[in-house]
Enzyme design. Sequence first.
Site, mmCIF file in Angstrom:
data_model
loop_
_atom_site.group_PDB
_atom_site.id
_atom_site.type_symbol
_atom_site.label_atom_id
_atom_site.label_comp_id
_atom_site.label_asym_id
_atom_site.label_seq_id
_atom_site.Cartn_x
_atom_site.Cartn_y
_atom_site.Cartn_z
ATOM 1 N N TRP A 53 1.061 -1.303 0.141
ATOM 2 C CA TRP A 53 -0.216 0.007 -0.045
ATOM 3 C C TRP A 53 0.975 1.437 -0.058
ATOM 4 O O TRP A 53 1.881 1.304 0.759
ATOM 5 C CB TRP A 53 -0.987 0.118 1.226
ATOM 6 C CG TRP A 53 -1.578 1.320 1.201
ATOM 7 C CD1 TRP A 53 -2.523 1.702 0.365
ATOM 8 C CD2 TRP A 53 -1.253 2.570 2.182
ATOM 9 N NE1 TRP A 53 -3.154 3.237 0.553
ATOM 10 C CE2 TRP A 53 -2.294 3.558 1.509
ATOM 11 C CE3 TRP A 53 -0.411 2.742 3.049
ATOM 12 C CZ2 TRP A 53 -2.144 4.956 2.299
ATOM 13 C CZ3 TRP A 53 -0.117 3.968 3.667
ATOM 14 C CH2 TRP A 53 -1.202 5.239 3.298
ATOM 15 N N GLU A 64 -2.988 -2.905 -2.781
ATOM 16 C CA GLU A 64 -4.125 -2.468 -1.891
ATOM 17 C C GLU A 64 -4.425 -0.814 -2.319
ATOM 18 O O GLU A 64 -3.609 -0.054 -2.256
ATOM 19 C CB GLU A 64 -3.658 -2.369 -0.220
ATOM 20 C CG GLU A 64 -4.972 -1.606 0.627
ATOM 21 C CD GLU A 64 -4.658 -1.428 1.909
ATOM 22 O OE1 GLU A 64 -3.362 -1.856 2.382
ATOM 23 O OE2 GLU A 64 -5.512 -1.341 2.780
ATOM 24 N N LYS A 111 -6.771 2.555 -2.897
ATOM 25 C CA LYS A 111 -7.416 3.556 -1.892
ATOM 26 C C LYS A 111 -8.172 4.529 -2.705
ATOM 27 O O LYS A 111 -7.978 4.820 -3.908
ATOM 28 C CB LYS A 111 -6.560 4.228 -0.914
ATOM 29 C CG LYS A 111 -6.842 5.111 -0.144
ATOM 30 C CD LYS A 111 -5.998 5.047 1.312
ATOM 31 C CE LYS A 111 -6.403 5.761 2.119
ATOM 32 N NZ LYS A 111 -5.661 5.775 3.508
ATOM 33 N N ASP A 121 -9.682 -2.846 1.181
ATOM 34 C CA ASP A 121 -9.793 -2.559 2.618
ATOM 35 C C ASP A 121 -11.008 -1.843 2.244
ATOM 36 O O ASP A 121 -11.378 -0.887 1.653
ATOM 37 C CB ASP A 121 -8.539 -1.641 3.045
ATOM 38 C CG ASP A 121 -8.561 -0.936 4.215
ATOM 39 O OD1 ASP A 121 -9.721 -0.470 4.492
ATOM 40 O OD2 ASP A 121 -7.543 -0.738 4.938
ATOM 41 N N HIS A 136 -11.542 1.857 1.959
ATOM 42 C CA HIS A 136 -10.873 2.624 0.974
ATOM 43 C C HIS A 136 -11.891 2.942 -0.428
ATOM 44 O O HIS A 136 -11.250 2.765 -1.391
ATOM 45 C CB HIS A 136 -9.700 1.895 0.276
ATOM 46 C CG HIS A 136 -8.577 1.944 1.489
ATOM 47 N ND1 HIS A 136 -7.294 1.436 1.235
ATOM 48 C CD2 HIS A 136 -8.593 2.573 2.650
ATOM 49 C CE1 HIS A 136 -6.615 1.375 2.412
ATOM 50 N NE2 HIS A 136 -7.347 2.324 3.258
ATOM 51 N N HIS A 164 -8.482 -6.038 4.061
ATOM 52 C CA HIS A 164 -8.318 -5.512 5.324
ATOM 53 C C HIS A 164 -9.693 -5.062 6.129
ATOM 54 O O HIS A 164 -10.474 -4.353 5.429
ATOM 55 C CB HIS A 164 -7.605 -4.192 5.112
ATOM 56 C CG HIS A 164 -6.196 -4.203 5.185
ATOM 57 N ND1 HIS A 164 -5.138 -3.286 4.840
ATOM 58 C CD2 HIS A 164 -5.338 -5.471 5.421
ATOM 59 C CE1 HIS A 164 -3.915 -3.820 4.968
ATOM 60 N NE2 HIS A 164 -4.206 -5.154 5.424
ATOM 61 N N ASP A 212 -11.879 7.275 6.026
ATOM 62 C CA ASP A 212 -11.146 6.006 6.413
ATOM 63 C C ASP A 212 -10.515 6.213 7.667
ATOM 64 O O ASP A 212 -9.325 6.094 7.831
ATOM 65 C CB ASP A 212 -10.039 5.863 5.325
ATOM 66 C CG ASP A 212 -9.305 4.515 5.450
ATOM 67 O OD1 ASP A 212 -9.712 3.685 6.029
ATOM 68 O OD2 ASP A 212 -7.958 4.190 5.002
ATOM 69 N N ASP A 260 -10.617 4.544 10.437
ATOM 70 C CA ASP A 260 -10.019 2.853 10.857
ATOM 71 C C ASP A 260 -10.466 2.845 12.431
ATOM 72 O O ASP A 260 -9.478 2.691 13.180
ATOM 73 C CB ASP A 260 -8.364 3.039 10.757
ATOM 74 C CG ASP A 260 -7.870 2.726 9.392
ATOM 75 O OD1 ASP A 260 -8.288 1.773 8.987
ATOM 76 O OD2 ASP A 260 -7.399 3.616 8.669
ATOM 77 N N ASP A 273 -7.359 -3.977 10.207
ATOM 78 C CA ASP A 273 -6.618 -2.837 10.078
ATOM 79 C C ASP A 273 -7.368 -1.740 10.562
ATOM 80 O O ASP A 273 -8.286 -1.089 9.794
ATOM 81 C CB ASP A 273 -6.403 -2.429 8.462
ATOM 82 C CG ASP A 273 -5.582 -1.319 8.273
ATOM 83 O OD1 ASP A 273 -4.937 -0.910 9.216
ATOM 84 O OD2 ASP A 273 -5.375 -0.929 7.112
#
Length: 413
Positions: free
Chosen positions: A179, A220, A222, A253, A256, A280, A288, A290, A320
């Site tokens: 990533w 990955e 995004k 992810d 993303h 993820h 994003d 998290d 993640d």
Amino acid sequence: MTRYEQAKAIYDGFDIDTENAINTISTIPVSIHCWQGDDVSGFESDSTLSGGIQVTGDYPGKARNFEELKMDFLEAIKHIPGTKRINLHAIYAISTSTIDRDQIKGKHFDPWLEFAKEHDLKIDFNPTFFAHPMVKDNLTLSSPDERVRAYWIRHGIACRKIAKYIGEKQGSPCLFNVWIPDGMKDIPSDRLGPRIRLRDSLDQIMDEDYSDEYVIDAVESKVFGIGLESYTVGSSEFYMNYAKEKGICCLLDNGHFHPMENVADKISSLLMFNNYVALHITRSVRWDSDHVVRLDDTIQDIADEILASGQPERFLIGLDFFDASINRIAAWVIGSRNMQKALLKAALKPFQELKKLQDEGNFTKLLVLQEELKMLPFNDVWQEYCRRQNVEPDSSWFDKLLEYEKTYLHVRK
Ligand code: RNT
Ligand code: ZN
């Protein structure tokens, strides 16, 4: 009859085998990210997080070194059922002297391999293309500055070698996931150039042929990062095409994508055209962000896709998220247990029956059954699963963690 036996009988009435569900779930590996333990700091002395990702919060007691991170991780996994892996980043290299990122080697991860072996974990690995002075103008592998780009290519190659080294040593393939943060705050005048350079950089990193017995390569994508709102070089379209061209794996992810996109819906398409689907699992709140994974519909829909495929072994599930505003170990435990719950719930769904109703066009009965399934005594099966895995069936793990916090975290300054 125990509560589990009663629940088993109820599920049986729907042709759902709870024993089979428990057994299936306990063998599906979930890779737990080491970076929840220290706010993605790593062990390099002077790095601050960058790359459009951000950790917020200042809860006391963050792990400051390898020893603390290991002990916190062990404390977390005591309370998490299932088969666990540990996901590392290059910034977690162990060395007594400073090593630059293009110089790291397998040996800098020997202490992690030892730790993993001792605790029956397997390792996954990520190069770290952020939090470093060689990130120039928010660019790494797509930089027009050949010195910058070459540096990050060297880092990528070094890390892929490490992943192979880890895979060989541990006798299980190591996921090597790329990533990069590369992007632009404002509207770019050239969208193609950076992508052409990124492709060339990736070609160089992926050049050496490693058996997928040792390494599984992934990229990955995004949609945007903080301060990089207008353009992301490694977009979803870029990587899907790149991965297909190279026969490598896309990592999804779920933070993303645009908030209205359904990430679970993307899984079956990837599964058709790729050997593996890497994930993820995170929770994005408006961006994003998290946040710690909750047991919500987003996660459940993803878990359903994994189990509905009938081939969970083709998924590489990783977590993640990073929250520094609450006890970090609790964050690990809550998010990981929620992933396990979603998987178990999914394993308790009669996908064959549901599929049949769809194919017959019996959408009324399908809706009735889908809703009825939500009311089955899931918690009794969950508790049985936890008991068999020797972890707490309920939130009583939290009392033990408070003890740990008092003894070990409060003294960290
Ligand atoms: C960033 C990506 C990436 C990182 C970790 C630390 O948006 O999700 O996976 O979170 O590698
Ligand atoms: Zn991610």
